[in-house]
Every structure is written in structure tokens, then in C-alpha cells.
Design a protein around this motif. Structure first.
Motif, PDB file in Angstrom:
ATOM      1  N   GLN A  63       0.839  -1.198   0.000  1.00 30.28           N
ATOM      2  CA  GLN A  63       0.000   0.000   0.000  1.00 30.28           C
ATOM      3  C   GLN A  63       0.875   1.250   0.000  1.00 30.28           C
ATOM      4  OE1 GLN A  63      -2.680   0.126   3.324  1.00 30.28           O
ATOM      5  NE2 GLN A  63      -3.878   1.804   2.488  1.00 30.28           N
ATOM      6  N   LEU A  64       1.954   1.236   0.781  1.00 32.24           N
ATOM      7  CA  LEU A  64       2.855   2.392   0.821  1.00 32.24           C
ATOM      8  C   LEU A  64       3.603   2.569  -0.495  1.00 32.24           C
ATOM      9  CD1 LEU A  64       4.313   2.073   4.430  1.00 32.24           C
ATOM     10  CD2 LEU A  64       2.764   3.835   3.579  1.00 32.24           C
ATOM     11  N   LYS A  65       4.012   1.461  -1.137  1.00 31.37           N
ATOM     12  CA  LYS A  65       4.733   1.537  -2.413  1.00 31.37           C
ATOM     13  C   LYS A  65       3.861   2.106  -3.519  1.00 31.37           C
ATOM     14  CE  LYS A  65       8.042  -2.282  -2.201  1.00 31.37           C
ATOM     15  NZ  LYS A  65       8.346  -3.610  -2.767  1.00 31.37           N
ATOM     16  N   ASN A  66       2.597   1.740  -3.518  1.00 32.82           N
ATOM     17  CA  ASN A  66       1.714   2.093  -4.619  1.00 32.82           C
ATOM     18  C   ASN A  66       0.817   3.289  -4.336  1.00 32.82           C
ATOM     19  OD1 ASN A  66       2.637  -0.087  -6.226  1.00 32.82           O
ATOM     20  ND2 ASN A  66       1.380  -1.474  -5.008  1.00 32.82           N
ATOM     21  N   GLN A  67       1.142   4.042  -3.314  1.00 28.69           N
ATOM     22  CA  GLN A  67       0.275   5.181  -3.023  1.00 28.69           C
ATOM     23  C   GLN A  67       0.534   6.324  -3.999  1.00 28.69           C
ATOM     24  OE1 GLN A  67       0.940   6.808   0.835  1.00 28.69           O
ATOM     25  NE2 GLN A  67       3.148   6.859   0.620  1.00 28.69           N
ATOM     26  N   ASP A  68      -0.439   7.156  -4.125  1.00 31.62           N
ATOM     27  CA  ASP A  68      -0.348   8.316  -5.009  1.00 31.62           C
ATOM     28  C   ASP A  68       0.546   9.360  -4.334  1.00 31.62           C
ATOM     29  OD1 ASP A  68      -0.715  10.308  -6.841  1.00 31.62           O
ATOM     30  OD2 ASP A  68      -2.819  10.679  -6.322  1.00 31.62           O
ATOM     31  N   SER A  74      -1.176  12.402  -3.082  1.00 27.90           N
ATOM     32  CA  SER A  74      -2.124  12.200  -1.990  1.00 27.90           C
ATOM     33  C   SER A  74      -1.626  11.045  -1.119  1.00 27.90           C
ATOM     34  CB  SER A  74      -3.511  11.894  -2.565  1.00 27.90           C
ATOM     35  OG  SER A  74      -4.401  11.571  -1.525  1.00 27.90           O
ATOM     36  N   PRO A  75      -0.614  11.320  -0.270  1.00 26.63           N
ATOM     37  CA  PRO A  75      -0.046  10.232   0.517  1.00 26.63           C
ATOM     38  C   PRO A  75      -1.036   9.682   1.548  1.00 26.63           C
ATOM     39  CG  PRO A  75       0.868  12.324   1.228  1.00 26.63           C
ATOM     40  CD  PRO A  75      -0.022  12.605   0.034  1.00 26.63           C
ATOM     41  N   MET A  76      -0.707   8.500   2.017  1.00 33.15           N
ATOM     42  CA  MET A  76      -1.552   7.818   2.995  1.00 33.15           C
ATOM     43  C   MET A  76      -1.617   8.631   4.287  1.00 33.15           C
ATOM     44  SD  MET A  76      -0.953   3.958   4.257  1.00 33.15           S
ATOM     45  CE  MET A  76      -1.735   3.294   5.670  1.00 33.15           C
ATOM     46  N   ASP A  77      -2.782   8.651   4.874  1.00 34.61           N
ATOM     47  CA  ASP A  77      -2.994   9.359   6.129  1.00 34.61           C
ATOM     48  C   ASP A  77      -2.196   8.670   7.230  1.00 34.61           C
ATOM     49  OD1 ASP A  77      -4.019  10.994   8.105  1.00 34.61           O
ATOM     50  OD2 ASP A  77      -5.860   9.812   8.323  1.00 34.61           O
ATOM     51  N   GLN A  85      -4.256   6.713   9.672  1.00 37.13           N
ATOM     52  CA  GLN A  85      -4.662   5.414   9.142  1.00 37.13           C
ATOM     53  C   GLN A  85      -3.534   4.388   9.277  1.00 37.13           C
ATOM     54  OE1 GLN A  85      -5.657   5.586   4.988  1.00 37.13           O
ATOM     55  NE2 GLN A  85      -7.680   4.689   5.328  1.00 37.13           N
TER      56      GLN A  85
END
Length: 156
Positions: free
Chosen positions: A38-43, A46-49, A52
């Protein structure tokens, strides 16, 4: 000039690719793999919260704690069953026989080879969960006798 082809290797360690059995449940390794993916493929825009991510990491820690607690509980239950089987040795026990009749006899040995401890009752191996009663035999103990009598002596 013709070129001979090389035959495929059929008996080496790479002859058949290793197969991995699919997991039936999620464990910590699978959870971490999903989080890393999920971290590798995040935009990037718009990074991961972070809240979360902390929540997911907390869930992982809670899952590991629950797994450890379940393992400890199972080991404790197994130990208690073994102790109960050992305590029956030398006692008269009752269990339900093949024809639903109550059979009683002297427990002589216990075995822990299978998932359920077994107790040998008059030559018959009986699983612990089939035993329905234990009659504790009283052992006659005599208090030690004191053969020396001491009287207090006083000096004036």
C-alpha cells in the motif's frame, strides 16, 4: 551444420518450481506485506494518512497479542489435562464403556502421545475426556511417634 538442442533438466533441484500452499488466514507477515504494498503504490500527490497507518499498525500489534494469548491458553489447557491424567494414576476411575455401561478400575499409567491424554485402566487405554469419575483412595498415614520425652529443666 546442425545444432543439437540441449534436453531439459528433469531431476535437478530446479526441475519443478516450488509450489507455495495458499494461506487460509492472515498473519503478521501477510499484514505487513499488504501495508508495504500500500505504501509503495500510493499516489505521491495524496499520501496515505498517518492516522490510518498508525491504526493499521495498532491492529497488527493487537492481532499478534491475541495470537500469543491463544497459544498460551492452548498450552495451559494441554498442561492442565496432563496434570489431571497424572493425578488419576493409583486412583479408581469410572468411564463409559463400549456398550454405554459404566466401567470402573484402577488407573495405572498415563500417556501423552496424542492430542488427548489417555489413562490405562485395568489394561484398557481410556481417553481423559471419557472418564466420568475418580474415587480417591485414602492412604493410611500414621502420625510420627515421638519416643523422646523432654521435660523442661529449671535452674535456681
Amino acid at each position: 551444420m546442425p545444432i543439437d538442442t540441449v534436453p531439459p533438466v528433469t531431476n535437478g533441484i530446479y526441475a519443478t518450481p516450488p509450489t507455495r500452499a495458499p494461506k487460509q488466514s492472515l498473519d503478521a507477515e501477510a499484514f505487513m506485506s499488504l501495508l508495504v504494498a500500500q505504501l509503495k503504490n500510493q499516489d505521491p500527490s495524496s499520501p496515505m494518512d498517518t492516522g490510518q497507518m498508525i491504526q493499521q499498525t495498532t491492529q497488527l500489534a493487537m492481532m499478534e497479542q491475541m495470537t500469543q494469548q491463544t497459544t498460551t491458553s492452548n498450552e495451559n489447557f494441554s498442561l492442565r489435562m496432563r496434570m489431571a491424567a497424572s493425578a488419576m494414576v493409583g486412583q479408581t476411575v469410572a468411564y463409559t464403556g463400549k456398550d454405554n455401561e459404566t466401567v470402573s478400575g484402577l488407573a495405572s499409567d498415563e500417556y501423552f502421545a496424542g492430542p488427548m491424554p489417555t489413562v490405562t485402566v485395568d489394561g484398557v487405554d481410556v481417553p481423559l475426556d471419557v472418564i466420568s469419575g475418580v474415587k480417591h483412595t485414602a492412604t493410611a498415614t500414621t502420625p510420627p511417634t515421638d519416643t523422646t520425652t523432654s521435660t523442661p529443666t529449671t535452674t535456681n
